[in-house]
Structure formats: C-alpha cells, structure tokens
Design a protein around this motif. Structure first.
Motif, PDB file in Angstrom:
ATOM      1  N   SER A   1       0.780  -1.241  -0.089  1.00 23.37           N
ATOM      2  CA  SER A   1       0.064  -0.001  -0.054  1.00 23.37           C
ATOM      3  C   SER A   1       0.828   1.351   0.137  1.00 23.37           C
ATOM      4  O   SER A   1       0.805   2.150  -0.950  1.00 23.37           O
ATOM      5  CB  SER A   1      -0.959  -0.156   1.081  1.00 23.37           C
TER       6      SER A   1
ATOM      7  N   GLN B   1       4.027   6.376  -7.200  1.00 22.35           N
ATOM      8  CA  GLN B   1       3.275   6.990  -8.036  1.00 22.35           C
ATOM      9  C   GLN B   1       3.472   8.765  -7.489  1.00 22.35           C
ATOM     10  O   GLN B   1       3.372   9.434  -8.544  1.00 22.35           O
ATOM     11  CB  GLN B   1       1.657   6.764  -7.697  1.00 22.35           C
TER      12      GLN B   1
ATOM     13  N   ARG C   1       1.825   3.745  -3.751  1.00 17.35           N
ATOM     14  CA  ARG C   1       1.368   5.263  -3.820  1.00 17.35           C
ATOM     15  C   ARG C   1       2.578   6.219  -3.636  1.00 17.35           C
ATOM     16  O   ARG C   1       2.336   7.040  -4.229  1.00 17.35           O
ATOM     17  CB  ARG C   1       0.463   5.312  -2.524  1.00 17.35           C
TER      18      ARG C   1
ATOM     19  N   ILE D   1      -3.046  12.695  -9.958  1.00 15.83           N
ATOM     20  CA  ILE D   1      -2.781  11.347  -9.443  1.00 15.83           C
ATOM     21  C   ILE D   1      -4.168  10.460  -9.541  1.00 15.83           C
ATOM     22  O   ILE D   1      -4.938  10.725  -8.643  1.00 15.83           O
ATOM     23  CB  ILE D   1      -2.053  10.930  -8.118  1.00 15.83           C
ATOM     24  N   HIS D   2      -4.351   9.780 -10.370  1.00 13.39           N
ATOM     25  CA  HIS D   2      -5.909   9.048 -10.602  1.00 13.39           C
ATOM     26  C   HIS D   2      -5.593   7.605  -9.752  1.00 13.39           C
ATOM     27  O   HIS D   2      -5.328   6.738 -10.625  1.00 13.39           O
ATOM     28  CB  HIS D   2      -6.349   8.808 -11.833  1.00 13.39           C
ATOM     29  N   MET D   3      -5.834   7.618  -8.494  1.00 14.74           N
ATOM     30  CA  MET D   3      -5.623   6.078  -7.826  1.00 14.74           C
ATOM     31  C   MET D   3      -6.495   6.402  -6.437  1.00 14.74           C
ATOM     32  O   MET D   3      -6.760   7.416  -6.234  1.00 14.74           O
ATOM     33  CB  MET D   3      -4.432   5.789  -7.643  1.00 14.74           C
ATOM     34  N   TYR D   4      -6.779   5.406  -5.724  1.00 14.48           N
ATOM     35  CA  TYR D   4      -7.578   5.432  -4.591  1.00 14.48           C
ATOM     36  C   TYR D   4      -6.466   6.162  -3.470  1.00 14.48           C
ATOM     37  O   TYR D   4      -5.673   5.417  -3.703  1.00 14.48           O
ATOM     38  CB  TYR D   4      -8.162   4.187  -3.941  1.00 14.48           C
ATOM     39  N   GLU D   5      -6.793   7.292  -3.078  1.00 15.49           N
ATOM     40  CA  GLU D   5      -5.914   7.936  -2.086  1.00 15.49           C
ATOM     41  C   GLU D   5      -5.599   7.209  -0.724  1.00 15.49           C
ATOM     42  O   GLU D   5      -4.381   7.254  -0.160  1.00 15.49           O
ATOM     43  CB  GLU D   5      -6.111   9.298  -2.152  1.00 15.49           C
TER      44      GLU D   5
END
Length: 606
Positions: A322, A329, A326, A345-349
């Motif tokens: 995890s 990225q 991140r 940044i297009h991802m679950y933060e």
C-alpha cells in the motif's frame, strides 16, 4: 545533538521496504520468543499438574486399601476379644459329638457374619493347636503344612500381634497350583487364662476387590502393591489368577524420573502402623497420556505461533504494498512537475498520511491549473447556502397555518349575530380575540402542552358554537405532562383538520377526542373523531404524500405538523393515521420523551 543527527540520517538513508522489514523482525522475534517461553512454561505446568493428579490418585487408592486393612484389623481385634469364642477354641473336647454340639450352638456362624458383611473378605478363619476340634468351615487344626507356610512363619516369628502379609499358597480351585494371598494375621492371646492352645485368626482379602479399587485409577496410572520384601503383590495391569512364583517378583523400587525424564513414579507408604511397615503403593504414570498432552500443547503452540507470525507477515506485505505503490506514484508525478506537467494522480488515495499527501498534491496541481476556483471558498459558500435553505424551509413550515378556520368563524359570528341580534356571541368573540392575541404574542415556536391545550379548548368552544348540540369534545391529558414543550399549534392543526375534513360532512352527533399520555419512554398525542373517515386508497395516498418532499398543495396542515416534528426531534417523531370510514379516524403522534426534554433544555422532571 550530533549523534542524534547521525542516527536520524542513517535511518533516512534506508529504503522504505527495509525499514518495514526491520519493523517486521522487531515484531516476529518477540512473538517467537514469547511462544517458546509459553510452551516451556505450559509444559512445565502440565507436568506439575499431572504429578499432582497422580499423587492424588495414589493417595486415594492407598486410602481405600487401608480402609479395608484397618477394618479387617478391627474385625480381628473384635474376634480376639470374644471370650466365649476363645473359651470354645481353648477347651479340650472329650469326643467329636461334644465338639459338634458346641460347634452347632456357638461356633458355626460366629465368624461367618463378618465375611457376609464385608464383600472384600475372601475367607476368615482360625488356626489352633487344639487337636480336639475338627478342621472345617472356619476352624482348623494347625498341620505341618500350615507351619511350613510363609504366613505362619511370619506371625510365629514376629513379636507383633497383627501382621499384614502376602504369600503364595495352594489354590483351592486348582490344588496343583498356587495363588497369591494377601492376609491379615492376628494372634488370639488377649486372655492369659486361655492360652493352653495357640490360636491365630487369618483374614484373606479378595484380590478382585483390590483390582477393582486399582482399576478406578487405570486412566491415570498403573498401580502396584509392594510388600515388606519389596515384591509386587498385585498390579493393576496384570492378572492375579496365573500360578507361578513370578507373581511375587522382586521389584527394585526407586523414586526418580520416568523413562522420558518428565513424570516421576510415586511411592506412597501404606501407613505408620507396625503391621504396614515396609508396604508401599507405587503409581506409574501412563506415559502415552502424558506424551499425548504434551504433543497437544506443542501442536497448539505451533498453531498459535504460526498464526501470530503469519498474520503480521501478511499485514506487513499488504501495508508495504500500500505504501510503496502510492509513494512511487507520488514520486513519479512530482518528477513531472519539474517539466511543468501538473497531472493529477488518478488512484485511490486512502485516508492515511500517504493519502493525505496524495490529496494535497492533487489539490496543488488543481490550483495551479485553475486559479479561478477556490475550493475552500466554494465549500464555505455551499455550507452557507445549505444553512440558509434549512432556515428558509423552517420559516416556510412555520408560516403554513391554514386560515380557513378564521374565515369560517367570522362567517359564523356574522350569521349568528344577525340571527340572534348579538346576544349570544359574547363568549365566542372573547375566545376569538384571545386566539388572535395569543397567535400574535407567541414568539417562540415551542410552547407548553398546557398552553397548547388552552388554545385547543378555545378553538373547540368556537367550533361547538358553530355546530351547537351536534358537536362535543373530550380532553384527556396527563397532568404530569403539562410542562413539557412542543411546537405550537401542532395539536391544534390536527384538531382543525378533524373539524374541517372529518365532521362537516357528517350528520348527527360530532365528537372529537384529544388524549395526551405517556407510554413507557414516549409521549403519545392522539386526536380522534367520528367523521366520514377515508378508505384505504386515500389513506395510503395521504401517507405517501405526507412523507414525500414534493409539495402537492394538499394536506398542508398535516405536512406542516409532520415536518416541524421531524425538524425539532431529529427525525425520531412518528405520525400515524388510522381510519375506519364513518366509524373512527385517529391521528397519533409519538415522540421520545428524552427528545422532548432535550428541546425543553432538560429542566422538566416528571
């Protein structure tokens, strides 16, 4: 300060994955150490517990065996103290007839009673040197074979009056074989004047009874009875019916560790009495049971250790993945900033610190791309608009008071005034004036139930004036609830609804009942009439529109009351409509009392 800086810099140079590995080892090593210590301590406790249980089992078996022996000794003392029996056995009979006459009268059942009373006694009899008695049943003349027996030689050569002995003797069932006997031998010499002939009492114990006694403990250990010559007299795992000298094998008994060094054999001396000196009860634990328990403990510890190490390892991998994904990225997009590429940044933060960094980075890039939109100002304005909308809705709900009753009342006053020439309208005009005055004087939206009831009663008197004898009402209010505060005109709107829609189309007597009561922890308000009511379809339609946010322009009074109750009591108030056409229509309000007290500031105590 310098050392601290060097240590911090050293840790800062270590990659994140290795830091997590150090953390994992810092968790796993103590867990493994604790599990190992736990296993060692648990094994030790299990061995100690087993040792204590075995000690209890040996003590229990030894106590039961000594109970048998001591009872037999007591019987021997009783027989030795029987003067009549001693006289009969010491007397020289002239012939067989004289002996048998005395035998039938006195001796026949003298000893049998004891063996009948105690099931663990195999045989009880007396041996004497008196040649005038006839051997048989319980009385025997000592023969050369008896004098050569082990039990006779022991008692004859002993200074003790009572002797516990074990020996091999002829098996009555198989004369050519020998069997093991455990006997209590007692010298019968209590009376100095009756010593012409030597007499010995012999009590043989049933080995079956002793095996049953030992069998009670077979789940825990093997018991061995050891005599004063250190021989195995009886063992719970051996048969006592086989002949041979091997039944009294010499046994080098030692109090020490068992074969696996875990549980020791337990040796219990039978007692302090002289006749039990040298006798011991030895308990040998069942190794398979103890080993099985230790294996069970080991298996449990291994499973526990596996779980306690596997779970942290899995969590470590999940957490590392995890964070690592991140952070990579974030690092990649921050490098793009150097090239003036502000990409989101297009991802679950996530909601942790890394997620906070990602959100902050995205907000920063968003601000750079679009300086016009201030996210914080828009959020504040949105909240202000939402607050204004709630306030406007509340003001709108409070302002929706149906004025029809006022116009109807004025028309009625006008008609009655013309008809009766102003003679009977004094009270109705006074009530109307008080209603208008109270409407104008009420500043707060919350009033006491007492004030609401007074307002309703004035309104009902006006309606009664309109309908005359065809209209009546009943008020049933719990006096203890008078000081509670509720939204003003919440009950009056329901009463007005009943008068307007329920009673006007009814011929005959019109009746309205208003009830205010407590039910457990709820305030119950009921407005009931005997008007035309409504069918199921209409009732369902009203309920749907009552709970809908769409304003249809109908049932404004009911919607007004229901929405105000929802606003004031956090949506916990309930409004239920029940109707049976031309029989009964009731509107029930249910409000939790704790919500009513909260709106009243907590000053009400009922």
């Amino acid at each position: 300060m310098n050392v601290k800086w060097k240590t911090s810099a050293l840790m800062d140079d270590i990659p994140l994955r290795y830091k997590f590995l150090i953390i994992l080892l810092g968790v796993l090593i103590p867990i493994i150490s604790i599990n190992t210590l736990f296993y060692l301590q648990t094994s030790k406790n299990a061995e100690t517990r087993e040792q204590e249980n075995l000690q209890i089992s040996v003590e229990r078996a030894g106590y039961d065996f000594m109970q048998m022996v001591n009872e037999c000794v007591a019987i021997g003392n009783t027989v030795a103290a029987d003067r009549t029996l001693n006289e009969m056995l010491d007397y020289n009979y002239a012939d067989y007839d004289e002996y048998y006459e005395n035998y039938d009268n006195v001796l026949r059942d003298r000893l049998r009673q004891y063996s009948n009373l105690h099931s663990y006694i195999l045989w009880l009899g007396v041996y004497t040197t008196n040649p005038t008695i006839q051997s048989g049943n319980s009385y025997f003349v000592l023969q050369d074979s008896d004098k050569n027996s082990e039990w006779y030689q022991k008692i004859a050569g002993s200074k003790e009056k009572v002797l516990l002995t074990s020996y091999l003797d002829t098996n009555p069932m198989y004369p050519n074989q020998k069997k093991v006997y455990i006997s209590i031998i007692r010298k019968m010499d209590n009376y100095p004047g009756l010593l012409k002939h030597t007499k010995y009492l012999r009590i043989d114990l049933r080995l079956d009874s002793l095996k049953e006694l030992f069998a009670k403990e077979r789940d825990y250990m093997t018991l061995k009875l050891i005599d004063d010559k250190n021989r195995i007299v009886l063992a719970s795992d051996q048969s006592h019916d086989d002949a041979g000298d091997s039944q009294l094998l010499s046994l080098p008994v030692e109090s020490g560790a068992s074969g696996d060094g875990a549980i020791k054999d337990i040796i219990r001396p039978l007692g302090p009495a002289n006749y039990t000196q040298g006798w011991n009860l030895v308990g040998t634990p069942e190794r398979k049971d103890i080993s099985g328990e230790l294996r069970h403990i080991l298996r449990f510890i291994l499973i526990l250790a596996l779980i306690t190490t596997l779970i942290p390892a899995i969590l470590f991998v999940v957490i590392l993945r995890s964070y690592n994904l991140r952070v990579k990225q974030l690092y990649k997009h921050m490098k793009l900033v150097n090239y003036e590429r502000f990409e989101t940044i297009h991802m679950y933060e996530g909601k942790d610190e890394i997620g906070g960094l990602l959100r902050s980075f995205n907000m920063m890039t968003e601000k750079i791309r679009n300086l016009i939109n201030d996210v914080y100002k828009l959020e504040i304005q949105k909240k202000d608009l939402e607050l204004e909308r709630v306030r406007a809705e509340l003001n709108y709900l409070q302002s929706q008071v149906d004025p029809h009753f006022l116009f109807n009342t004025l028309n009625a006053v006008l008609v009655i005034c013309k008809k009766y020439k102003y003679e009977q309208v004094t009270d109705i005009i006074r009530n109307l004036a008080q209603i208008l005055r109270r409407l104008l004087s009420w500043k707060d939206d919350l009033v006491t139930i007492e004030e609401e009831v007074m307002f309703i009663e004035m309104y009902l008197q006006i309606e009664k004036f309109r309908f005359q004898d065809r209209f009546s009402y009943e008020l049933d209010v719990d006096p203890g609830l008078m000081k509670y505060r509720i939204p003003k005109m919440s009950i009056q709107a329901l009463v007005e609804n009943s008068c307007k829609h329920g009673l006007q189309s009814v011929k005959g007597a019109r009746l309205i009942r208003i009830g205010i009561h407590r039910s457990y922890e709820d305030l119950i308000i009921t407005v009931e009439d005997n008007g035309i009511g409504m069918n199921k379809d209409k009732l369902d339609w009203i309920n749907r529109n009552l709970h809908s946010d769409d304003d249809t322009g109908k049932n404004i009074g009911l919607r007004n009351v229901y929405k105000r109750l929802k606003v004031y009591y956090d949506g916990q108030a309930k409004l239920v409509i029940e109707s049976d056409p031309y029989v009964r229509t009731a509107i029930v309000i249910q409000i939790p009392l704790n919500q009513v007290q909260a709106q009243a500031g907590g000053e009400i105590h009922v």
